[in-house]
Design a protein around this motif. Structure first.
Motif, PDB file in Angstrom:
ATOM      1  N   ARG A  94      -2.717   4.557  -2.453  1.00  0.00           N
ATOM      2  CA  ARG A  94      -3.784   5.031  -1.564  1.00  0.00           C
ATOM      3  C   ARG A  94      -4.466   6.265  -2.148  1.00  0.00           C
ATOM      4  NH1 ARG A  94       0.011   3.546   2.561  1.00  0.00           N
ATOM      5  NH2 ARG A  94       0.803   5.689   2.617  1.00  0.00           N
ATOM      6  N   GLN A  95      -3.685   7.142  -2.756  1.00  0.00           N
ATOM      7  CA  GLN A  95      -4.250   8.338  -3.380  1.00  0.00           C
ATOM      8  C   GLN A  95      -5.136   7.969  -4.566  1.00  0.00           C
ATOM      9  OE1 GLN A  95      -1.291  11.130  -4.680  1.00  0.00           O
ATOM     10  NE2 GLN A  95      -2.761  12.699  -5.261  1.00  0.00           N
ATOM     11  N   ASN A  98      -0.292  -3.319  -8.517  1.00  0.00           N
ATOM     12  CA  ASN A  98      -1.169  -2.224  -8.087  1.00  0.00           C
ATOM     13  C   ASN A  98      -2.384  -2.120  -9.012  1.00  0.00           C
ATOM     14  OD1 ASN A  98       0.520  -1.571  -5.957  1.00  0.00           O
ATOM     15  ND2 ASN A  98       1.595   0.030  -7.077  1.00  0.00           N
ATOM     16  N   GLU A 110      -6.740   5.075  -5.030  1.00  0.00           N
ATOM     17  CA  GLU A 110      -7.957   4.449  -4.524  1.00  0.00           C
ATOM     18  C   GLU A 110      -8.923   5.499  -3.993  1.00  0.00           C
ATOM     19  OE1 GLU A 110      -6.581   1.640  -1.665  1.00  0.00           O
ATOM     20  OE2 GLU A 110      -5.629   0.346  -3.158  1.00  0.00           O
ATOM     21  N   ALA A 111      -8.388   6.534  -3.343  1.00  0.00           N
ATOM     22  CA  ALA A 111      -9.235   7.616  -2.840  1.00  0.00           C
ATOM     23  C   ALA A 111      -9.898   8.354  -3.998  1.00  0.00           C
ATOM     24  CB  ALA A 111      -8.396   8.583  -2.001  1.00  0.00           C
ATOM     25  N   ALA A 147       1.850   5.281  -1.025  1.00  0.00           N
ATOM     26  CA  ALA A 147       1.100   6.526  -0.939  1.00  0.00           C
ATOM     27  C   ALA A 147       0.376   6.813  -2.255  1.00  0.00           C
ATOM     28  CB  ALA A 147       2.048   7.678  -0.587  1.00  0.00           C
ATOM     29  N   ALA A 207       0.843  -1.201   0.000  1.00  0.00           N
ATOM     30  CA  ALA A 207       0.000   0.000   0.000  1.00  0.00           C
ATOM     31  C   ALA A 207       0.876   1.248   0.000  1.00  0.00           C
ATOM     32  CB  ALA A 207      -0.923  -0.006   1.213  1.00  0.00           C
TER      33      ALA A 207
END
Length: 233
Positions: A62-63, A91, A65-66, A59, A57
């Motif tokens: 995560r960005q 990913n 996915e957000a 950064a 995971a």
């Protein structure tokens, strides 16, 4: 006499054992066969090793996915996958619902999936309304992941990294279907629509290849997030 018979029997046993040994050795060294019983000198095909690894995971992930969540895009996270030969799906996500139906979508790197969903919502759908006065209901593609080289080269395609998608057509709510193959040089509306969405794609994807690029792309728009970027034709 009995001794002679016993000796003959032992000789036959030894001969039979030798024959069986020869058969076994021959079986172990049998050449490759192809259909029809012909002998092939080619070596047996190598088995491509494939394995999955836990997702890291980062950064950036995560960005991404957000970004998908902010757009109410439904998706599944996929385990990192290495298929051998340099081919992979790292990913990656599987798009489930981003407002319209789409065909043949497999693993896509998260940035590719996010840009594809946003391009559909903010470019393709508005262009369909503007040009045709109808809603977009389906995008047709030739798929995403494909472990292969770029045509005519020894370099792996971005498809080999799940980082590209080939779009072949669009279906509207009124039943009309606009294909890249027939529409690029087709009627005026189709030409306008396809060039509008290509122009928008060039602002979202690093590489965009259309029928203007070469004959290999006569029937689709190639969209990817790899390479050096900013190539649009």
């Amino acid at each position: 006499m009995f001794a002679d018979r016993f000796s003959n029997a032992r000789a036959k046993v030894r001969a039979l054992a030798a024959a069986l040994l020869c058969i076994a050795v021959a079986a172990c060294s049998t050449p490759n066969l192809v259909p029809g019983g012909r002998v092939s000198s080619a070596a047996p095909p190598k088995v491509r090793q494939s394995y999955s690894t836990p997702r890291t995971a980062t950064a950036d992930l995560r960005q991404c996915e957000a970004k998908l969540n902010a757009a109410n895009v439904a998706f599944n996270l996929l385990p990192d996958q290495n298929y051998g030969g340099g081919c992979s799906a790292i990913n990656a996500v599987k798009l489930l619902n981003f407002g319209v139906e789409a065909t043949n979508l497999g693993a896509m790197t998260c940035p590719l999936a996010a840009n594809f969903a946003y391009w559909t919502h903010y470019a393709v759908q508005p262009a369909a309304r503007l040009v045709f006065g109808s809603e977009l209901v389906r995008i047709e593609t030739y798929g995403t992941y494909n472990c292969r080289n770029i045509a005519g080269s020894g370099k792996l395609s971005e498809h080999a990294h799940s980082n590209a998608v080939d779009v072949s057509g669009f279906v509207l709510a009124d039943g009309r279907r606009i294909s890249v193959l027939n529409g690029w040089n087709g009627d005026g509306q189709s030409q306008r629509f396809l060039r509008i969405i290509r122009g928008s794609a060039c602002k979202r994807f690093k590489t965009v290849l259309s029928p203007d690029y070469n004959a290999d792309h006569a029937n689709h728009l190639h969209l990817d997030m790899g390479g050096r970027g900013d190539y649009c034709r």
